[in-house]
Scaffold this motif. Structure first.
Motif, PDB file in Angstrom:
ATOM      1  N   GLY A   1      -9.826 -34.194  -6.773  1.00  0.00           N
ATOM      2  CA  GLY A   1      -9.220 -32.880  -6.587  1.00  0.00           C
ATOM      3  C   GLY A   1      -7.911 -32.744  -7.337  1.00  0.00           C
ATOM      4  O   GLY A   1      -7.620 -31.694  -7.928  1.00  0.00           O
ATOM      5  N   CYS A   2      -7.118 -33.816  -7.325  1.00  0.00           N
ATOM      6  CA  CYS A   2      -5.828 -33.781  -8.029  1.00  0.00           C
ATOM      7  C   CYS A   2      -6.046 -33.596  -9.523  1.00  0.00           C
ATOM      8  O   CYS A   2      -5.385 -32.769 -10.163  1.00  0.00           O
ATOM      9  CB  CYS A   2      -5.084 -35.068  -7.742  1.00  0.00           C
ATOM     10  N   TRP A   3      -6.983 -34.345 -10.101  1.00  0.00           N
ATOM     11  CA  TRP A   3      -7.228 -34.219 -11.541  1.00  0.00           C
ATOM     12  C   TRP A   3      -7.821 -32.857 -11.883  1.00  0.00           C
ATOM     13  O   TRP A   3      -7.513 -32.296 -12.933  1.00  0.00           O
ATOM     14  CB  TRP A   3      -8.143 -35.350 -11.993  1.00  0.00           C
ATOM     15  N   ALA A   4      -8.659 -32.330 -11.009  1.00  0.00           N
ATOM     16  CA  ALA A   4      -9.181 -30.980 -11.257  1.00  0.00           C
ATOM     17  C   ALA A   4      -8.045 -29.956 -11.215  1.00  0.00           C
ATOM     18  O   ALA A   4      -8.033 -29.000 -11.992  1.00  0.00           O
ATOM     19  CB  ALA A   4     -10.253 -30.647 -10.230  1.00  0.00           C
TER      20      ALA A   4
ATOM     21  N   LEU B   1     -13.852 -33.634 -18.334  1.00  0.00           N
ATOM     22  CA  LEU B   1     -14.878 -34.604 -18.737  1.00  0.00           C
ATOM     23  C   LEU B   1     -14.421 -36.025 -18.489  1.00  0.00           C
ATOM     24  O   LEU B   1     -15.167 -36.849 -17.957  1.00  0.00           O
ATOM     25  CB  LEU B   1     -15.200 -34.424 -20.219  1.00  0.00           C
ATOM     26  N   ILE B   2     -13.171 -36.342 -18.872  1.00  0.00           N
ATOM     27  CA  ILE B   2     -12.745 -37.741 -18.862  1.00  0.00           C
ATOM     28  C   ILE B   2     -12.295 -38.155 -17.475  1.00  0.00           C
ATOM     29  O   ILE B   2     -12.758 -39.165 -16.938  1.00  0.00           O
ATOM     30  CB  ILE B   2     -11.631 -37.955 -19.908  1.00  0.00           C
ATOM     31  N   TYR B   3     -11.407 -37.365 -16.855  1.00  0.00           N
ATOM     32  CA  TYR B   3     -10.871 -37.802 -15.563  1.00  0.00           C
ATOM     33  C   TYR B   3     -11.827 -37.461 -14.427  1.00  0.00           C
ATOM     34  O   TYR B   3     -12.250 -38.344 -13.684  1.00  0.00           O
ATOM     35  CB  TYR B   3      -9.508 -37.161 -15.309  1.00  0.00           C
ATOM     36  N   VAL B   4     -12.174 -36.174 -14.293  1.00  0.00           N
ATOM     37  CA  VAL B   4     -13.011 -35.780 -13.157  1.00  0.00           C
ATOM     38  C   VAL B   4     -14.395 -36.397 -13.285  1.00  0.00           C
ATOM     39  O   VAL B   4     -15.036 -36.750 -12.293  1.00  0.00           O
ATOM     40  CB  VAL B   4     -13.084 -34.245 -13.076  1.00  0.00           C
ATOM     41  N   GLY B   5     -14.874 -36.580 -14.526  1.00  0.00           N
ATOM     42  CA  GLY B   5     -16.204 -37.116 -14.688  1.00  0.00           C
ATOM     43  C   GLY B   5     -16.246 -38.624 -14.780  1.00  0.00           C
ATOM     44  O   GLY B   5     -16.957 -39.275 -14.016  1.00  0.00           O
ATOM     45  N   ALA B   6     -15.487 -39.192 -15.710  1.00  0.00           N
ATOM     46  CA  ALA B   6     -15.681 -40.607 -16.043  1.00  0.00           C
ATOM     47  C   ALA B   6     -14.773 -41.527 -15.240  1.00  0.00           C
ATOM     48  O   ALA B   6     -15.240 -42.465 -14.596  1.00  0.00           O
ATOM     49  CB  ALA B   6     -15.447 -40.806 -17.532  1.00  0.00           C
ATOM     50  N   VAL B   7     -13.455 -41.256 -15.277  1.00  0.00           N
ATOM     51  CA  VAL B   7     -12.532 -42.186 -14.627  1.00  0.00           C
ATOM     52  C   VAL B   7     -12.772 -42.227 -13.118  1.00  0.00           C
ATOM     53  O   VAL B   7     -12.710 -43.288 -12.494  1.00  0.00           O
ATOM     54  CB  VAL B   7     -11.076 -41.796 -14.959  1.00  0.00           C
ATOM     55  N   SER B   8     -13.109 -41.063 -12.526  1.00  0.00           N
ATOM     56  CA  SER B   8     -13.352 -41.068 -11.083  1.00  0.00           C
ATOM     57  C   SER B   8     -14.583 -41.906 -10.752  1.00  0.00           C
ATOM     58  O   SER B   8     -14.603 -42.622  -9.741  1.00  0.00           O
ATOM     59  CB  SER B   8     -13.537 -39.642 -10.596  1.00  0.00           C
ATOM     60  N   MET B   9     -15.604 -41.861 -11.614  1.00  0.00           N
ATOM     61  CA  MET B   9     -16.785 -42.692 -11.362  1.00  0.00           C
ATOM     62  C   MET B   9     -16.439 -44.169 -11.471  1.00  0.00           C
ATOM     63  O   MET B   9     -16.891 -44.992 -10.671  1.00  0.00           O
ATOM     64  CB  MET B   9     -17.885 -42.347 -12.370  1.00  0.00           C
ATOM     65  N   VAL B  10     -15.623 -44.526 -12.473  1.00  0.00           N
ATOM     66  CA  VAL B  10     -15.230 -45.936 -12.612  1.00  0.00           C
ATOM     67  C   VAL B  10     -14.433 -46.384 -11.395  1.00  0.00           C
ATOM     68  O   VAL B  10     -14.630 -47.485 -10.870  1.00  0.00           O
ATOM     69  CB  VAL B  10     -14.435 -46.110 -13.926  1.00  0.00           C
TER      70      VAL B  10
END
Lengths: 172, 103
Positions: free
Chosen positions: A34-37, A57-66
């Motif tokens: 939520g913060c990154w969004a 794409l990078i934070y909400v999608g990828a980094v959060s999954m990692v």
């Protein structure tokens, strides 16, 4: 105009503060999404659409999954003792340090006269212009970032990979 | 108060939230996320100065933020791989107990 910015700020700061205060790591990771969004919404508000979509794409999608994978892979079992509560004095010292930095920064910002042209319309930077700049004056930096990402992700795989069995037998 | 000052206040407070989180928590993942928050605060500053700066047509702030996001993604991947490696050696991820160089 300012009202939207204040709402976005409240969203970002509230979710970040609650995420760092929670005990449950999965709830923290989801609040960080939520913060990154919210930060992506700030970029949209400021007129940097390409950066906003890159952030999504990078934070909400990828980094959060990692982060979620790391949380799940390092989860303590329920039988293990619960994490000790962080010592109160350490939290107070961190709060004093952060509060001091915040006081200095806020004082400096509020005390500085900023005669910038705030009345002008939002600048528009099309994707074509960004691509031209990336391929033209910043081509070397783009290549270096690509190399850095390749090396860093290969290194992450090597670090996180399981040791070979003969290695562990040697160690024992 | 001008919008530029509001943006700078937002980024300063976000930086301090990340700083307090990175200093106060003992969970390695949360410390890493605090550092990520500080990086995001720096990006907000870049965008704010690009938006209200004297020459927004140059686009330098946007390009810098793009490169910073790429480097931050690489940093997050390597950091979380290190967290997993540490967890495999000592079965928890408290920073206070990660005090040996050779496991």
């Amino acid at each position: 105009m300012n009202l939207a910015l204040i709402l976005i700020s409240v969203l970002i700061l509230g979710s970040a503060a609650v995420a760092l205060a929670l005990r449950n790591l999965i709830h923290s990771a989801l609040l960080f999404v939520g913060c990154w969004a919210g930060i992506a919404a700030f970029y949209l508000w400021a007129g940097a659409e390409f950066v906003a979509f890159a952030q999504v794409l990078i934070y909400v999608g990828a980094v959060s999954m990692v982060v979620l994978f790391a949380v799940l892979l390092t989860r303590q079992s329920d039988a293990a003792e619960p994490m000790n509560p962080d010592s109160f004095s350490r939290f107070m010292r961190a709060l004093v340090a952060g509060g001091g930095v915040a006081g200095i920064l806020v004082g400096a910002i509020l005390g500085t006269p900023m005669d910038v042209s705030t009345a002008g319309p939002a600048p528009t930077l099309t994707v074509k212009e960004i691509g031209g700049q990336l391929m033209g004056p910043h081509a070397a930096a783009l290549l270096i970032v690509g190399l850095l990402l390749t090396v860093a992700l290969l290194g992450a795989v090597v670090i996180a990979a399981v040791d070979r069995p003969e290695k562990s037998e040697d160690a024992s | 108060m001008s919008p530029l000052q509001l943006c700078l206040l937002l980024s300063s407070l976000l930086f301090c939230v990340g700083l307090v989180g990175a200093l106060a928590r003992s969970n390695t993942i949360l410390v890493l996320l605090g550092v990520e928050l500080m990086l995001n605060a720096a990006n907000i500053n870049f965008i704010a100065f690009w938006r209200y700066g004297p020459n927004p047509a140059a686009g330098t702030g946007v390009l810098f933020v793009l490169f910073a996001i790429a480097v931050a993604a690489a940093e997050a991947a390597v950091g979380l791989a290190l967290v997993i490696a540490v967890y495999r050696h000592q079965k928890n991820i408290r920073l206070q107990e990660a005090n040996r160089l050779k496991g």
